[in-house]
Structure formats: structure tokens, C-alpha cells
Design a protein around this motif. Structure first.
Motif, PDB file in Angstrom:
ATOM      1  N   ARG A  86       4.447 -21.334  16.541  1.00 61.82           N
ATOM      2  CA  ARG A  86       4.403 -22.346  17.596  1.00 61.82           C
ATOM      3  C   ARG A  86       3.246 -23.314  17.370  1.00 61.82           C
ATOM      4  O   ARG A  86       3.397 -24.530  17.534  1.00 61.82           O
ATOM      5  CB  ARG A  86       4.297 -21.669  18.965  1.00 61.82           C
ATOM      6  N   TRP A  87       2.078 -22.787  16.997  1.00 61.85           N
ATOM      7  CA  TRP A  87       0.952 -23.668  16.708  1.00 61.85           C
ATOM      8  C   TRP A  87       1.240 -24.541  15.499  1.00 61.85           C
ATOM      9  O   TRP A  87       0.909 -25.737  15.486  1.00 61.85           O
ATOM     10  CB  TRP A  87      -0.309 -22.837  16.482  1.00 61.85           C
ATOM     11  N   ALA A  88       1.847 -23.949  14.476  1.00 62.96           N
ATOM     12  CA  ALA A  88       2.139 -24.719  13.266  1.00 62.96           C
ATOM     13  C   ALA A  88       3.095 -25.869  13.563  1.00 62.96           C
ATOM     14  O   ALA A  88       2.892 -26.999  13.110  1.00 62.96           O
ATOM     15  CB  ALA A  88       2.737 -23.802  12.193  1.00 62.96           C
ATOM     16  N   MET A  89       4.139 -25.605  14.337  1.00 60.94           N
ATOM     17  CA  MET A  89       5.099 -26.658  14.668  1.00 60.94           C
ATOM     18  C   MET A  89       4.450 -27.713  15.551  1.00 60.94           C
ATOM     19  O   MET A  89       4.737 -28.913  15.408  1.00 60.94           O
ATOM     20  CB  MET A  89       6.326 -26.053  15.363  1.00 60.94           C
ATOM     21  N   SER A  90       3.588 -27.287  16.448  1.00 61.86           N
ATOM     22  CA  SER A  90       2.904 -28.243  17.331  1.00 61.86           C
ATOM     23  C   SER A  90       2.023 -29.187  16.527  1.00 61.86           C
ATOM     24  O   SER A  90       2.039 -30.414  16.740  1.00 61.86           O
ATOM     25  CB  SER A  90       2.061 -27.499  18.364  1.00 61.86           C
ATOM     26  N   TRP A  91       1.247 -28.650  15.584  1.00 56.94           N
ATOM     27  CA  TRP A  91       0.388 -29.499  14.767  1.00 56.94           C
ATOM     28  C   TRP A  91       1.198 -30.386  13.834  1.00 56.94           C
ATOM     29  O   TRP A  91       0.814 -31.528  13.548  1.00 56.94           O
ATOM     30  CB  TRP A  91      -0.601 -28.649  13.963  1.00 56.94           C
ATOM     31  N   PHE A  92       2.319 -29.873  13.351  1.00 57.79           N
ATOM     32  CA  PHE A  92       3.178 -30.695  12.496  1.00 57.79           C
ATOM     33  C   PHE A  92       3.705 -31.904  13.264  1.00 57.79           C
ATOM     34  O   PHE A  92       3.673 -33.042  12.771  1.00 57.79           O
ATOM     35  CB  PHE A  92       4.339 -29.851  11.971  1.00 57.79           C
ATOM     36  N   ILE A  93       4.170 -31.677  14.486  1.00 57.37           N
ATOM     37  CA  ILE A  93       4.679 -32.788  15.291  1.00 57.37           C
ATOM     38  C   ILE A  93       3.542 -33.751  15.637  1.00 57.37           C
ATOM     39  O   ILE A  93       3.725 -34.978  15.667  1.00 57.37           O
ATOM     40  CB  ILE A  93       5.372 -32.258  16.556  1.00 57.37           C
ATOM     41  N   PHE A  94       2.337 -33.220  15.882  1.00 57.48           N
ATOM     42  CA  PHE A  94       1.200 -34.092  16.146  1.00 57.48           C
ATOM     43  C   PHE A  94       0.916 -34.993  14.939  1.00 57.48           C
ATOM     44  O   PHE A  94       0.613 -36.185  15.098  1.00 57.48           O
ATOM     45  CB  PHE A  94      -0.037 -33.256  16.478  1.00 57.48           C
ATOM     46  N   SER A  95       1.007 -34.430  13.732  1.00 58.87           N
ATOM     47  CA  SER A  95       0.794 -35.254  12.537  1.00 58.87           C
ATOM     48  C   SER A  95       1.863 -36.338  12.432  1.00 58.87           C
ATOM     49  O   SER A  95       1.577 -37.452  11.974  1.00 58.87           O
ATOM     50  CB  SER A  95       0.813 -34.377  11.282  1.00 58.87           C
ATOM     51  N   GLU A  96       3.078 -36.043  12.858  1.00 59.29           N
ATOM     52  CA  GLU A  96       4.137 -37.045  12.853  1.00 59.29           C
ATOM     53  C   GLU A  96       3.865 -38.140  13.884  1.00 59.29           C
ATOM     54  O   GLU A  96       4.198 -39.311  13.669  1.00 59.29           O
ATOM     55  CB  GLU A  96       5.485 -36.373  13.137  1.00 59.29           C
ATOM     56  N   VAL A  97       3.285 -37.763  15.012  1.00 58.92           N
ATOM     57  CA  VAL A  97       2.897 -38.762  16.013  1.00 58.92           C
ATOM     58  C   VAL A  97       1.883 -39.730  15.425  1.00 58.92           C
ATOM     59  O   VAL A  97       1.980 -40.956  15.598  1.00 58.92           O
ATOM     60  CB  VAL A  97       2.326 -38.070  17.266  1.00 58.92           C
ATOM     61  N   MET A  98       0.900 -39.194  14.701  1.00 58.82           N
ATOM     62  CA  MET A  98      -0.099 -40.048  14.062  1.00 58.82           C
ATOM     63  C   MET A  98       0.539 -40.918  12.978  1.00 58.82           C
ATOM     64  O   MET A  98       0.154 -42.079  12.788  1.00 58.82           O
ATOM     65  CB  MET A  98      -1.205 -39.191  13.449  1.00 58.82           C
ATOM     66  N   PHE A  99       1.519 -40.382  12.268  1.00 59.92           N
ATOM     67  CA  PHE A  99       2.209 -41.120  11.217  1.00 59.92           C
ATOM     68  C   PHE A  99       2.888 -42.357  11.795  1.00 59.92           C
ATOM     69  O   PHE A  99       2.696 -43.482  11.324  1.00 59.92           O
ATOM     70  CB  PHE A  99       3.228 -40.202  10.542  1.00 59.92           C
ATOM     71  N   PHE A 100       3.679 -42.160  12.839  1.00 60.18           N
ATOM     72  CA  PHE A 100       4.354 -43.302  13.454  1.00 60.18           C
ATOM     73  C   PHE A 100       3.374 -44.196  14.197  1.00 60.18           C
ATOM     74  O   PHE A 100       3.581 -45.403  14.309  1.00 60.18           O
ATOM     75  CB  PHE A 100       5.457 -42.821  14.395  1.00 60.18           C
ATOM     76  N   GLY A 101       2.296 -43.592  14.705  1.00 51.04           N
ATOM     77  CA  GLY A 101       1.285 -44.400  15.378  1.00 51.04           C
ATOM     78  C   GLY A 101       0.669 -45.432  14.456  1.00 51.04           C
ATOM     79  O   GLY A 101       0.334 -46.546  14.880  1.00 51.04           O
TER      80      GLY A 101
END
Length: 294
Positions: A86-101
Motif C-alpha cells: 500500500r505504501w509502495a503504490m501510494s508513493w508511486f502514484i505520488f511520483s506520477e502526480v509530480m510527473f504530470f505536475g
């Protein structure tokens, strides 16, 4: 994360044996990047290296995921592994947020700062013919007095982007229905709603492909159409790639459900894919409003 494990019957924390898969995955990506670098610099053999790297990387991923699924279904994953996933998926999605940001930031910077500054009075002497107008406000305005950018027409929100918005929003609903069906123990209904969700993702990709064909051949809107063209295709293109990845996630999760994986109590493999898909939906809503309407 499968449902086959039960609390009290698994190790507190599972430590996997040394694996060759990380090195293999890195090797595949090395060939992809090296081949792409050679390809864009004129070496025709680079495209074959890219293809080899992608195939090698895909082979590695399927083996790696197959091993993880086998460990999960074999009862080796306990509650601590569930938390780590769950933590790994959460951080992965956060990195994607920064990518699109970063891409949204480039769009805002060019539109709200760079263009007004270039059109200000102090730059009028250096570039007297510059049009400080964003192309979506004035279709075909390339702000290129030297003629380095061919005139183009911007992509409006109707009909394909609006239809795609409806498809993605509907897919979010069908995915949620599948989740509730899984929690209720209705495996057949879960599989049905999952196939509908996968189909909606495929339809989205098909319409986006047609939209790109229309943009290139009828609107003359291309990747090299100035800052508007580059931000438009980078944002929508990377989003389309994420839709493709999310669709593959849901497809494999659907196959696993059909094979009897997951239970109403433990099914993070499903939840992780659902998190990713809902993230893709949210990004598209931002694209739809900012890129197509504004």
C-alpha cells in the motif's frame, strides 16, 4: 497482494530470496534508452535495439510479476507485506502526480508568464511583430513572424475529448461497481464489470488515436507546433500511455479474478490497480478543462 493468506498463518514479514529480475529489468531499460539515443541521432539500427530492450523488459516483468503472484497465492504474504504494498503504490502514484505536475507547470508558465512578457512593451523593439495571444484564444496564431511555425488549428473539446471524458468517468463507475461486487463475494458480477471497464479503456485509446490522426492531417497541429503543440501532445500523449498501462493492469487483474484469486477480505492487487485508474481519471479531468476548454 492476493487473498489467499490468512492472519496468523503467514510469517510476520516475508524476505524474498535473491532475485535476478531487478538486474534484468535494468538491462532491458538500458538497451531501450541507448537504442533510442542512437535512433534519434541518425543510427537506423537504434530502433532494433529499442525493440529488443522492450521485449526483454516485458519478458522480465511477466516473470517478476508471475513470481510475486505465486508467492502471494502460496500464502507467504502477511499483513506487513500488505502494508508495504500500500505504501509502495501510494508513493508511486505520488511520483506520477509530480510527473504530470511538471507538464502542467510548463503549460501555465508559458501561457501566463512567458507569452505576456514577450509581448510586453520592453520587448516590442526586439520582436515588434510578436502576437502575445495563446493559440486556443486565437486559432492559428503561431506568434511566429519569421514563419518558423506553420499555422495550425487548436483542438476543441467537442466531440472526441468530451466523449472520452464520458468514457473515463463511466469506467470509474463500473470499476467501483466491480469492487463492491468483489467485497460482496459475487465473483461473476465482478468479472463482468471489470470487462466493461477494460473495454471502456480500449475505446478511449482508440478515440485518442483518431484524434491524433485528425490533429496531424486536418488541423496541422503537430508536436512541433510551438509551445502549444508540444504541451498538448506531451500532456495528452503521456496520459494516453498511462491509460494504456492502467488498462493492462485491469486486464490482468480481471484474469486473476477469473482464476479464483482474491477474496472479499484481502484483495489489494485489485485495489492498487483501481487507485491507479482513478488517478488517471482525475488527471484527464484536469486535461479536459485546462487544455481543451481554456
Amino acid at each position: 497482494m492476493s487473498a489467499a493468506t490468512q492472519h496468523g498463518h503467514t510469517p510476520y514479514y516475508f524476505v524474498p530470496a535473491p532475485s535476478r529480475f531487478p538486474v534484468m529489468a535494468a538491462t532491458g531499460l538500458f538497451f531501450v534508452i541507448f537504442g533510442a539515443g542512437q535512433w534519434i541521432n541518425g543510427a537506423d539500427w537504434g530502433k532494433f535495439l529499442v525493440l529488443f530492450g522492450l521485449l526483454f523488459w516485458a519478458y522480465t516483468m511477466q516473470g517478476w510479476f508471475r513470481q510475486a503472484i505465486g508467492e502471494s497465492e502460496g500464502g507467504l504474504y502477511g499483513d506487513r507485506i500488505d502494508v508495504s504494498y500500500r505504501w509502495a503504490m501510494s508513493w508511486f502514484i505520488f511520483s506520477e502526480v509530480m510527473f504530470f505536475g511538471a507538464f502542467f507547470g510548463a503549460l501555465f508558465w508559458s501561457r501566463l508568464y512567458s507569452i505576456p512578457v514577450l509581448g510586453s512593451l520592453q520587448n516590442a523593439i526586439l520582436w515588434p511583430d510578436f502576437k502575445a495571444v495563446w493559440p486556443s484564444l486565437q486559432p492559428g496564431a503561431t506568434a511566429s513572424p519569421a514563419g518558423t511555425i506553420e499555422p495550425f488549428v487548436t483542438m476543441g473539446p467537442w466531440p472526441i475529448p468530451t466523449i472520452n471524458t464520458a468514457l473515463l468517468l463511466t469506467s470509474g463507475v463500473t470499476l467501483t461497481l466491480a469492487h463492491h461486487a468483489l467485497i460482496a463475494g459475487k465473483r461473476g458480477l465482478t468479472v463482468g464489470w471489470m470487462w466493461v471497464t477494460v473495454l471502456l479503456g480500449v475505446l478511449f485509446l482508440g478515440l485518442q488515436g483518431y484524434e491524433y490522426y485528425h490533429a496531424y492531417h486536418e488541423l496541422n497541429l503537430r508536436l512541433d507546433s510551438g509551445i502549444f503543440g508540444s504541451t498538448f501532445f506531451m500532456l495528452t500523449g503521456f496520459h494516453g500511455f498511462h491509460v494504456f498501462v492502467g488498462m493492462l493492469m485491469l486486464l490482468f487483474i480481471t484474469i486473476r479474478i477469473m482464476r479464483g484469486h482474491f477474496t472479499p477480505q484481502r484483495h489489494f492487487g485489485f485495489e492498487g490497480a483501481a487507485w491507479y485508474w482513478h488517478f488517471v481519471d482525475v488527471v484527464w479531468l484536469g486535461l479536459y478543462v485546462i487544455v481543451y476548454w481554456f
